[in-house]
Design a protein around this motif. Structure first.
Motif, PDB file in Angstrom:
ATOM      1  N   ARG A 158      97.850  35.116  64.388  1.00  0.00           N
ATOM      2  CA  ARG A 158      98.609  34.108  65.245  1.00  0.00           C
ATOM      3  C   ARG A 158      98.218  32.639  65.178  1.00  0.00           C
ATOM      4  NH1 ARG A 158     103.321  35.348  68.568  1.00  0.00           N
ATOM      5  NH2 ARG A 158     103.221  33.088  68.740  1.00  0.00           N
ATOM      6  N   MET A 159      97.014  32.668  64.582  1.00  0.00           N
ATOM      7  CA  MET A 159      95.890  31.512  64.590  1.00  0.00           C
ATOM      8  C   MET A 159      96.608  30.225  63.459  1.00  0.00           C
ATOM      9  SD  MET A 159      92.266  32.897  65.272  1.00  0.00           S
ATOM     10  CE  MET A 159      91.866  33.713  66.827  1.00  0.00           C
ATOM     11  N   LEU A 160      97.366  30.803  62.531  1.00  0.00           N
ATOM     12  CA  LEU A 160      97.687  29.977  61.464  1.00  0.00           C
ATOM     13  C   LEU A 160      99.233  29.715  61.948  1.00  0.00           C
ATOM     14  CD1 LEU A 160      96.202  31.522  58.397  1.00  0.00           C
ATOM     15  CD2 LEU A 160      95.699  29.371  59.519  1.00  0.00           C
ATOM     16  N   PRO A 161      99.737  28.482  61.907  1.00  0.00           N
ATOM     17  CA  PRO A 161     101.152  28.166  61.830  1.00  0.00           C
ATOM     18  C   PRO A 161     101.963  28.710  60.761  1.00  0.00           C
ATOM     19  CG  PRO A 161      99.977  26.072  61.041  1.00  0.00           C
ATOM     20  CD  PRO A 161      98.855  27.232  61.609  1.00  0.00           C
ATOM     21  N   PRO A 162     102.995  28.936  60.928  1.00  0.00           N
ATOM     22  CA  PRO A 162     103.993  29.560  59.866  1.00  0.00           C
ATOM     23  C   PRO A 162     104.107  28.930  58.584  1.00  0.00           C
ATOM     24  CG  PRO A 162     105.008  29.617  62.071  1.00  0.00           C
ATOM     25  CD  PRO A 162     103.919  29.041  62.229  1.00  0.00           C
ATOM     26  N   VAL A 163     104.262  27.426  58.729  1.00  0.00           N
ATOM     27  CA  VAL A 163     104.147  26.615  57.791  1.00  0.00           C
ATOM     28  C   VAL A 163     103.165  26.748  56.690  1.00  0.00           C
ATOM     29  CG1 VAL A 163     103.199  24.640  58.549  1.00  0.00           C
ATOM     30  CG2 VAL A 163     104.999  24.262  56.568  1.00  0.00           C
ATOM     31  N   ASN A 179     113.074  37.367  48.949  1.00  0.00           N
ATOM     32  CA  ASN A 179     113.923  36.319  49.338  1.00  0.00           C
ATOM     33  C   ASN A 179     115.153  36.133  49.687  1.00  0.00           C
ATOM     34  OD1 ASN A 179     111.623  34.649  49.135  1.00  0.00           O
ATOM     35  ND2 ASN A 179     111.708  34.007  46.950  1.00  0.00           N
ATOM     36  N   ASP A 180     115.715  35.461  50.474  1.00  0.00           N
ATOM     37  CA  ASP A 180     117.102  34.980  51.172  1.00  0.00           C
ATOM     38  C   ASP A 180     117.761  36.498  51.336  1.00  0.00           C
ATOM     39  OD1 ASP A 180     119.334  33.575  51.485  1.00  0.00           O
ATOM     40  OD2 ASP A 180     120.117  33.913  49.852  1.00  0.00           O
ATOM     41  N   THR A 181     116.812  37.500  52.110  1.00  0.00           N
ATOM     42  CA  THR A 181     117.329  38.673  52.539  1.00  0.00           C
ATOM     43  C   THR A 181     117.165  38.812  54.080  1.00  0.00           C
ATOM     44  OG1 THR A 181     114.989  39.965  51.897  1.00  0.00           O
ATOM     45  CG2 THR A 181     117.042  39.832  50.366  1.00  0.00           C
ATOM     46  N   HIS A 182     117.992  39.613  54.703  1.00  0.00           N
ATOM     47  CA  HIS A 182     117.737  39.983  56.132  1.00  0.00           C
ATOM     48  C   HIS A 182     116.403  40.463  56.476  1.00  0.00           C
ATOM     49  CE1 HIS A 182     122.082  39.416  55.901  1.00  0.00           C
ATOM     50  NE2 HIS A 182     121.880  38.885  57.149  1.00  0.00           N
ATOM     51  N   TRP A 183     116.124  41.563  55.628  1.00  0.00           N
ATOM     52  CA  TRP A 183     114.943  42.398  55.843  1.00  0.00           C
ATOM     53  C   TRP A 183     113.702  41.592  55.530  1.00  0.00           C
ATOM     54  CZ3 TRP A 183     114.372  46.315  58.528  1.00  0.00           C
ATOM     55  CH2 TRP A 183     115.330  47.254  58.824  1.00  0.00           C
ATOM     56  N   GLY A 184     113.692  40.480  54.553  1.00  0.00           N
ATOM     57  CA  GLY A 184     112.309  39.618  54.375  1.00  0.00           C
ATOM     58  C   GLY A 184     112.262  38.900  55.575  1.00  0.00           C
ATOM     59  N   LEU A 185     113.136  38.512  56.258  1.00  0.00           N
ATOM     60  CA  LEU A 185     113.235  37.615  57.473  1.00  0.00           C
ATOM     61  C   LEU A 185     112.556  38.261  58.553  1.00  0.00           C
ATOM     62  CD1 LEU A 185     115.681  34.770  57.785  1.00  0.00           C
ATOM     63  CD2 LEU A 185     113.329  34.624  57.409  1.00  0.00           C
ATOM     64  N   ILE A 186     113.327  39.512  58.707  1.00  0.00           N
ATOM     65  CA  ILE A 186     112.616  40.653  59.894  1.00  0.00           C
ATOM     66  C   ILE A 186     111.363  41.071  59.695  1.00  0.00           C
ATOM     67  CG2 ILE A 186     113.219  43.152  60.568  1.00  0.00           C
ATOM     68  CD1 ILE A 186     116.229  42.608  59.778  1.00  0.00           C
ATOM     69  N   ILE A 187     110.928  41.407  58.423  1.00  0.00           N
ATOM     70  CA  ILE A 187     109.599  41.822  58.473  1.00  0.00           C
ATOM     71  C   ILE A 187     108.623  40.696  58.815  1.00  0.00           C
ATOM     72  CG2 ILE A 187     107.883  42.372  56.643  1.00  0.00           C
ATOM     73  CD1 ILE A 187     109.801  43.895  55.131  1.00  0.00           C
ATOM     74  N   LEU A 188     108.901  39.614  58.268  1.00  0.00           N
ATOM     75  CA  LEU A 188     108.070  38.207  58.807  1.00  0.00           C
ATOM     76  C   LEU A 188     108.054  38.105  60.126  1.00  0.00           C
ATOM     77  CD1 LEU A 188     108.838  35.488  55.984  1.00  0.00           C
ATOM     78  CD2 LEU A 188     106.727  36.654  56.520  1.00  0.00           C
ATOM     79  N   TYR A 189     109.246  37.965  60.659  1.00  0.00           N
ATOM     80  CA  TYR A 189     109.068  37.922  62.222  1.00  0.00           C
ATOM     81  C   TYR A 189     108.675  39.064  63.066  1.00  0.00           C
ATOM     82  CZ  TYR A 189     112.560  34.136  61.232  1.00  0.00           C
ATOM     83  OH  TYR A 189     113.001  32.941  60.659  1.00  0.00           O
ATOM     84  N   THR A 190     108.661  40.143  62.673  1.00  0.00           N
ATOM     85  CA  THR A 190     108.205  41.355  63.331  1.00  0.00           C
ATOM     86  C   THR A 190     106.587  40.965  63.293  1.00  0.00           C
ATOM     87  OG1 THR A 190     110.094  42.764  62.602  1.00  0.00           O
ATOM     88  CG2 THR A 190     108.041  43.749  63.358  1.00  0.00           C
ATOM     89  N   ALA A 191     106.127  40.683  62.029  1.00  0.00           N
ATOM     90  CA  ALA A 191     104.548  40.686  61.803  1.00  0.00           C
ATOM     91  C   ALA A 191     103.870  39.488  62.713  1.00  0.00           C
ATOM     92  CB  ALA A 191     104.455  40.534  60.423  1.00  0.00           C
ATOM     93  N   PHE A 192     105.047  38.389  62.858  1.00  0.00           N
ATOM     94  CA  PHE A 192     104.516  37.286  63.491  1.00  0.00           C
ATOM     95  C   PHE A 192     104.355  37.429  64.918  1.00  0.00           C
ATOM     96  CE2 PHE A 192     104.946  32.939  65.155  1.00  0.00           C
ATOM     97  CZ  PHE A 192     103.952  32.250  64.559  1.00  0.00           C
ATOM     98  N   ASN A 193     105.427  38.363  65.454  1.00  0.00           N
ATOM     99  CA  ASN A 193     105.302  38.638  66.901  1.00  0.00           C
ATOM    100  C   ASN A 193     104.591  39.726  67.503  1.00  0.00           C
ATOM    101  OD1 ASN A 193     107.021  36.503  67.910  1.00  0.00           O
ATOM    102  ND2 ASN A 193     109.064  37.391  67.233  1.00  0.00           N
ATOM    103  N   LEU A 194     104.115  40.454  66.418  1.00  0.00           N
ATOM    104  CA  LEU A 194     103.428  41.712  66.713  1.00  0.00           C
ATOM    105  C   LEU A 194     102.118  41.541  67.415  1.00  0.00           C
ATOM    106  CD1 LEU A 194     103.635  45.041  66.555  1.00  0.00           C
ATOM    107  CD2 LEU A 194     102.368  44.757  64.289  1.00  0.00           C
ATOM    108  N   TRP A 251     114.356  33.604  67.429  1.00  0.00           N
ATOM    109  CA  TRP A 251     115.612  32.922  67.430  1.00  0.00           C
ATOM    110  C   TRP A 251     115.561  31.511  67.130  1.00  0.00           C
ATOM    111  CZ3 TRP A 251     120.506  34.500  67.581  1.00  0.00           C
ATOM    112  CH2 TRP A 251     121.738  33.719  68.027  1.00  0.00           C
ATOM    113  N   ASN A 252     114.536  30.956  67.443  1.00  0.00           N
ATOM    114  CA  ASN A 252     114.101  29.507  67.203  1.00  0.00           C
ATOM    115  C   ASN A 252     113.297  29.262  65.897  1.00  0.00           C
ATOM    116  OD1 ASN A 252     115.342  28.827  69.783  1.00  0.00           O
ATOM    117  ND2 ASN A 252     113.583  29.067  70.745  1.00  0.00           N
ATOM    118  N   GLU A 253     112.823  30.175  65.296  1.00  0.00           N
ATOM    119  CA  GLU A 253     111.852  29.996  64.203  1.00  0.00           C
ATOM    120  C   GLU A 253     112.655  29.211  63.149  1.00  0.00           C
ATOM    121  OE1 GLU A 253     109.354  29.748  60.831  1.00  0.00           O
ATOM    122  OE2 GLU A 253     111.368  30.891  60.642  1.00  0.00           O
TER     123      GLU A 253
END
Length: 319
Positions: A158-163, A179-194, A251-253
């Motif tokens: 979590r130390m690096l900002p997403p950008v 790219n441009d898939t639901h699972w792509g975003l789900i994996i990213l958001y899950t890893a970011f929030n884990l 939700w806000n990402e």
């Protein structure tokens, strides 16, 4: 002396109440401004000084859900009378609803983007909270070699900002076709929030006495049965509080959603600012989309408010 002390305490209490009200008004002012702009006529959205008193209308919401184009010629009285009531609101704003060759109304992409946000945020929250709960239980109940180093490594994600990592992730996702898939975003958001989920849930797990599980194990429960029947009910407050924060983050990402999606899996945050009117940004439509976008988070937080309030004081992270 006691009377003076009591008077001083009352004065301090009144000042505290006034301070809380002022802070509350400051924090609620942007929300009020968004909500009021969502119901304003377009010509009042950018007036100086700002217009506070006005006749509310729902035309921004009609425009939000339809595709429009500039009205070059005024509709005839017959066309205006034959149009549905919501289409007449668009006519009144100097625009017309775009229709197909067969006369079917062309709807905007907002509903699909809103649904994408729901799918991605809910799924990633469930995965992050679920995996975070199991991981936190392991760190809390078992002696793990290098525990502090592992916890620090988890937190370091979590130390690096997403950008900062968005471009490398985009290149990797392009290779594997995410790219441009639901699972792509789900994996990213899950890893970011884990990492957040693990650290917050570990604080809650540490607060649950180990004696509860030990008694269950003595009674013949397996470790998994003790976890599901004893630990999880006790950790419900922590799970609810963690879910609220993870859901709000997903939700806000904006950065990942903007770079990693284009059409199929695009969520609402990058779509809302793209709403334009006749040549200029229609701030009333943008405000209407933002207002609707705020509702799921507000409802979810309201439903879990009791758990969230208790969780803020019960699950403090500690060593």
């Amino acid at each position: 002396m006691a009377a003076v002390t009591t008077s001083t305490e009352r004065s301090l209490n009144k000042l505290a109440i006034v301070g809380v009200l002022i802070i509350t008004m400051i924090f609620l002012a942007p929300i009020y401004w968004i909500a009021s702009t969502a119901f304003k006529p377009r010509n009042l959205a950018t007036t100086i000084p700002p217009t506070v008193m006005f006749q509310p209308e729902i035309s921004p919401f009609v425009k939000l859900f339809t595709k429009r184009s500039q009205l070059r010629t005024a509709p005839t009285p017959e066309q205006y009378a034959a149009a549905p009531w919501w289409e007449r609101l668009v006519f009144d704003g100097g625009e017309k609803v775009v229709r197909s060759g067969r006369g079917e109304v062309q709807w905007s992409g907002y509903p699909s983007r809103f649904m994408n946000s729901l799918i991605v945020a809910i799924t990633s929250t469930i995965l992050a909270v679920g995996m975070g709960t199991f991981t936190a239980y392991g760190f809390s109940r078992f002696k793990i070699k290098g525990e502090q180093d592992l916890l620090f490594f988890i937190l370091s994600t979590r130390m690096l900002p997403p950008v900062v990592v968005a471009i490398p992730m985009f290149l990797m996702y392009r290779v594997v076709g995410l790219n441009d898939t639901h699972w792509g975003l789900i994996i990213l958001y899950t890893a970011f929030n884990l990492s957040f989920s693990v650290w917050l849930m570990k604080g809650f797990m540490d607060e649950i006495p180990k004696e509860y599980e030990e008694a269950a194990l003595v009674d013949g429960y397996t470790r998994m049965e003790a976890f599901f029947k004893i630990v999880l009910p006790e950790a419900a407050t922590g799970i609810a509080a963690t879910a609220v924060f993870c859901f709000i983050t997903a939700w806000n990402e904006y950065a990942f959603a903007l770079i990693m999606t284009n059409r199929r899996a695009q969520t609402a945050p990058p779509f809302i600012p793209s709403q334009v009117g006749s040549g200029l940004s229609d701030w009333t439509v943008i405000a209407a989309g933002t207002f609707l976008f705020l509702l799921p988070v507000a409802i979810f937080t309201f439903l879990l408010r009791n758990h969230l309030l208790r969780g803020m004081s019960f699950g403090a992270i500690r060593k």
